[in-house]
Design an enzyme around this catalytic site. Structure first.
Site, PDB file in Angstrom:
ATOM      1  N   ASN A 103       0.824  -1.207   0.000  1.00  0.00           N
ATOM      2  CA  ASN A 103       0.000   0.000   0.000  1.00  0.00           C
ATOM      3  C   ASN A 103       0.868   1.271   0.000  1.00  0.00           C
ATOM      4  O   ASN A 103       0.673   2.168  -0.823  1.00  0.00           O
ATOM      5  CB  ASN A 103      -0.923  -0.007   1.211  1.00  0.00           C
ATOM      6  CG  ASN A 103      -1.918   1.139   1.147  1.00  0.00           C
ATOM      7  OD1 ASN A 103      -2.965   1.032   0.543  1.00  0.00           O
ATOM      8  ND2 ASN A 103      -1.560   2.272   1.755  1.00  0.00           N
ATOM      9  N   TYR A 124       6.575  -0.081   8.859  1.00  0.00           N
ATOM     10  CA  TYR A 124       5.877   1.172   8.545  1.00  0.00           C
ATOM     11  C   TYR A 124       6.900   2.249   8.173  1.00  0.00           C
ATOM     12  O   TYR A 124       6.802   2.899   7.122  1.00  0.00           O
ATOM     13  CB  TYR A 124       5.012   1.609   9.729  1.00  0.00           C
ATOM     14  CG  TYR A 124       4.506   3.020   9.594  1.00  0.00           C
ATOM     15  CD1 TYR A 124       3.689   3.379   8.517  1.00  0.00           C
ATOM     16  CD2 TYR A 124       4.850   4.007  10.523  1.00  0.00           C
ATOM     17  CE1 TYR A 124       3.242   4.692   8.374  1.00  0.00           C
ATOM     18  CE2 TYR A 124       4.399   5.310  10.383  1.00  0.00           C
ATOM     19  CZ  TYR A 124       3.602   5.645   9.310  1.00  0.00           C
ATOM     20  OH  TYR A 124       3.172   6.937   9.162  1.00  0.00           O
ATOM     21  N   PHE A 152       5.436  13.919  13.227  1.00  0.00           N
ATOM     22  CA  PHE A 152       5.586  13.260  14.515  1.00  0.00           C
ATOM     23  C   PHE A 152       4.182  12.764  14.887  1.00  0.00           C
ATOM     24  O   PHE A 152       3.475  12.296  14.012  1.00  0.00           O
ATOM     25  CB  PHE A 152       6.324  14.183  15.496  1.00  0.00           C
ATOM     26  CG  PHE A 152       7.810  14.188  15.177  1.00  0.00           C
ATOM     27  CD1 PHE A 152       8.278  14.707  13.970  1.00  0.00           C
ATOM     28  CD2 PHE A 152       8.725  13.599  16.018  1.00  0.00           C
ATOM     29  CE1 PHE A 152       9.623  14.636  13.622  1.00  0.00           C
ATOM     30  CE2 PHE A 152      10.080  13.533  15.689  1.00  0.00           C
ATOM     31  CZ  PHE A 152      10.522  14.044  14.492  1.00  0.00           C
ATOM     32  N   ARG A 193       6.945  10.854  23.034  1.00  0.00           N
ATOM     33  CA  ARG A 193       6.600  11.243  21.665  1.00  0.00           C
ATOM     34  C   ARG A 193       6.284  12.727  21.609  1.00  0.00           C
ATOM     35  O   ARG A 193       5.897  13.329  22.619  1.00  0.00           O
ATOM     36  CB  ARG A 193       5.349  10.464  21.177  1.00  0.00           C
ATOM     37  CG  ARG A 193       5.550   8.956  21.047  1.00  0.00           C
ATOM     38  CD  ARG A 193       6.416   8.613  19.851  1.00  0.00           C
ATOM     39  NE  ARG A 193       6.602   7.173  19.695  1.00  0.00           N
ATOM     40  CZ  ARG A 193       7.555   6.471  20.296  1.00  0.00           C
ATOM     41  NH1 ARG A 193       8.400   7.054  21.135  1.00  0.00           N
ATOM     42  NH2 ARG A 193       7.667   5.177  20.085  1.00  0.00           N
TER      43      ARG A 193
HETATM   44  N1  UDP Z   1       0.902   3.502  23.421  1.00  0.00           N
HETATM   45  C1  UDP Z   1       0.587   2.829  24.587  1.00  0.00           C
HETATM   46  N2  UDP Z   1      -0.623   2.197  24.650  1.00  0.00           N
HETATM   47  C2  UDP Z   1      -1.520   2.208  23.624  1.00  0.00           C
HETATM   48  C3  UDP Z   1      -1.183   2.912  22.442  1.00  0.00           C
HETATM   49  C4  UDP Z   1       0.040   3.536  22.371  1.00  0.00           C
HETATM   50  O1  UDP Z   1       1.359   2.796  25.530  1.00  0.00           O
HETATM   51  O2  UDP Z   1      -2.600   1.609  23.748  1.00  0.00           O
HETATM   52  C5  UDP Z   1       2.202   4.193  23.327  1.00  0.00           C
HETATM   53  C6  UDP Z   1       3.077   3.721  22.174  1.00  0.00           C
HETATM   54  O3  UDP Z   1       3.913   2.671  22.600  1.00  0.00           O
HETATM   55  C7  UDP Z   1       3.853   4.990  21.830  1.00  0.00           C
HETATM   56  C8  UDP Z   1       2.886   6.121  22.173  1.00  0.00           C
HETATM   57  O4  UDP Z   1       1.918   5.553  23.045  1.00  0.00           O
HETATM   58  O5  UDP Z   1       4.974   5.110  22.666  1.00  0.00           O
HETATM   59  C9  UDP Z   1       2.167   6.661  20.969  1.00  0.00           C
HETATM   60  O6  UDP Z   1       1.657   5.566  20.229  1.00  0.00           O
HETATM   61  P1  UDP Z   1       0.626   5.738  19.048  1.00  0.00           P
HETATM   62  O7  UDP Z   1       0.205   4.349  18.633  1.00  0.00           O
HETATM   63  O8  UDP Z   1      -0.441   6.688  19.430  1.00  0.00           O
HETATM   64  O9  UDP Z   1       1.464   6.431  17.892  1.00  0.00           O
HETATM   65  P2  UDP Z   1       2.834   5.974  17.181  1.00  0.00           P
HETATM   66  O10 UDP Z   1       3.934   6.543  18.017  1.00  0.00           O
HETATM   67  O11 UDP Z   1       2.853   4.494  17.091  1.00  0.00           O
HETATM   68  O12 UDP Z   1       2.755   6.620  15.835  1.00  0.00           O
END
Ligand code: UDP
Length: 345
Positions: free
Chosen positions: A104, A153, A182, A234
């Site tokens: 994709n 990804y 980000f 993040r």
């Molecule tokens: N995260 C978490 N629990 C969840 C979803 C996300 O602890 O149910 C953590 C994840 O490991 C990352 C941060 O939250 O460190 C942001 O994750 P998200 O999936 O929102 O975005 P990504 O960073 O993957 O784009």
């Protein structure tokens, strides 16, 4: 022929938004319409929502692989610039289903680039990601920080950046900007658009769904990272600030441009800090539990976004995570079923 009209100081363009029914794409369509651009949307609706597409936009249910259909739309609407949001974007899913991500995100973009070449469209604003940096060698992350993704990804987007550089080297007319997002958060501040993923795995929406009692406890993915509170850090950016950056980037594109910009607020929040902020915003004691690390998660990511500020004059208006969560909470409270277009189970 490109149709560029001076309209009160802005150039009105015919913009094709690929993935314009998705979370970020739909917000971008709204922003483009508000800036006076003529917008056409293509989206395969696998993860997008028809209701999320602004009524002023012309919509086609077309997938990225349908090169001839994309050529037709590009020609029929005399498109000046493409904004490309259509992507699978779950780190965890990408580790389990790498082929879907390369198919994709990478092959799909190659199909789009072929269509653009055939239709003579030379401007592209591409949604890239901080996941292309992997575990950065230094912080904050600048655009020249070495890129070494740690999940499929990130690699699938990194591949597109590579393809874009090579295409630009071969075609002096091509102009692209890759915006390395980000963590995009929040919803339209007028409440008209939101975030409705299936499955929902992102941190902030998961917390808000838990606050509404629509799901069980949210797992904290790891508490043993080398960070002050042990959870991942993040950089969250409000979706409306992100969309404004797209407009500036599109306006700046000149033939031959190959631009790369980070888009974040330049401040990191740990998972625990986001959870606390969500509790404050919602006033709900959101249930959370400690879980294992999620494969593919770098411990700390935050941006230095001064390059786009310097070169294009962009700056995030929302500079803390609480107001981002507040706009999302506004949406989730008023749309507990999301866009309400899911198949009944
Ligand atoms: N995260 C978490 N629990 C969840 C979803 C996300 O602890 O149910 C953590 C994840 O490991 C990352 C941060 O939250 O460190 C942001 O994750 P998200 O999936 O929102 O975005 P990504 O960073 O993957 O784009």
């Amino acid at each position: 022929m490109p149709c560029l009209k001076a309209l009160g100081g802005i150039r009105q363009m015919n913009v094709l938004v690929v993935g314009g029914a998705g979370y970020i794409g739909s917000h971008a369509v709204k922003t483009l319409v508000e800036h006076g651009h003529r917008v056409t949307v293509v989206d395969n609706l696998v993860r997008g929502h028809r209701q999320a597409v602004h009524p002023a936009a012309t919509f086609y249910a077309i997938g990225l692989a349908d090169t001839p259909d994309l050529v037709r739309v590009l020609r029929d609407h005399a498109i000046d610039c493409v904004m490309h949001f259509a992507a699978l974007a779950y780190v965890g899913e990408s580790v389990k289903e790498p082929l879907a991500y390369y198919d994709n995100n990478t092959a799909g973009t190659i199909s789009l680039l072929k269509a653009m070449r055939e239709a003579g469209v030379h401007r592209l604003v591409f949604s890239s990601t901080c996941a292309t940096y992997g575990e950065p060698t230094s912080l904050p992350i600048v655009e020249t920080t070495p890129q070494a993704p740690v999940n499929p990804y990130g690699w699938s987007k990194w591949c597109v950046e590579r393809v874009l550089r090579d295409c630009a080297a071969a075609d002096p007319e091509l102009a692209f900007v890759a915006l390395r997002y980000f963590n995009v958060a929040g919803c339209a501040s007028d409440g008209s658009l939101g975030e409705d993923h299936d499955p929902e795995t992102h941190l902030i929406p998961s917390l808000l769904l838990a606050a509404l009692g629509r799901r069980g406890p949210v797992a904290i993915f790891g508490t043993d990272y080398p960070t002050p509170d042990g959870t991942c850090i993040r950089d969250y950016i409000h979706v409306e600030d992100l969309c404004e950056a797209h407009i500036l980037a599109m306006d700046a594109l000149q033939p031959g441009d190959t631009r790369f910009y980070n888009l974040g607020i330049g401040r990191g929040y740990s998972v625990r800090e986001v959870i606390e902020a969500a509790k404050v915003v919602t006033g709900v004691s959101i249930p959370v539990e400690i879980g294992p690390r999620r494969p593919g998660d770098p411990p700390v990511l935050y941006a230095d976004a001064s390059k786009i500020q310097r070169e294009l004059g962009w700056a995030a208006r929302t500079r803390t995570v609480e107001p981002m969560i507040a706009t999302a909470w506004n949406w989730f409270r008023s749309h507990p079923e999301g866009y309400g277009d899911k198949e009944p189970v």
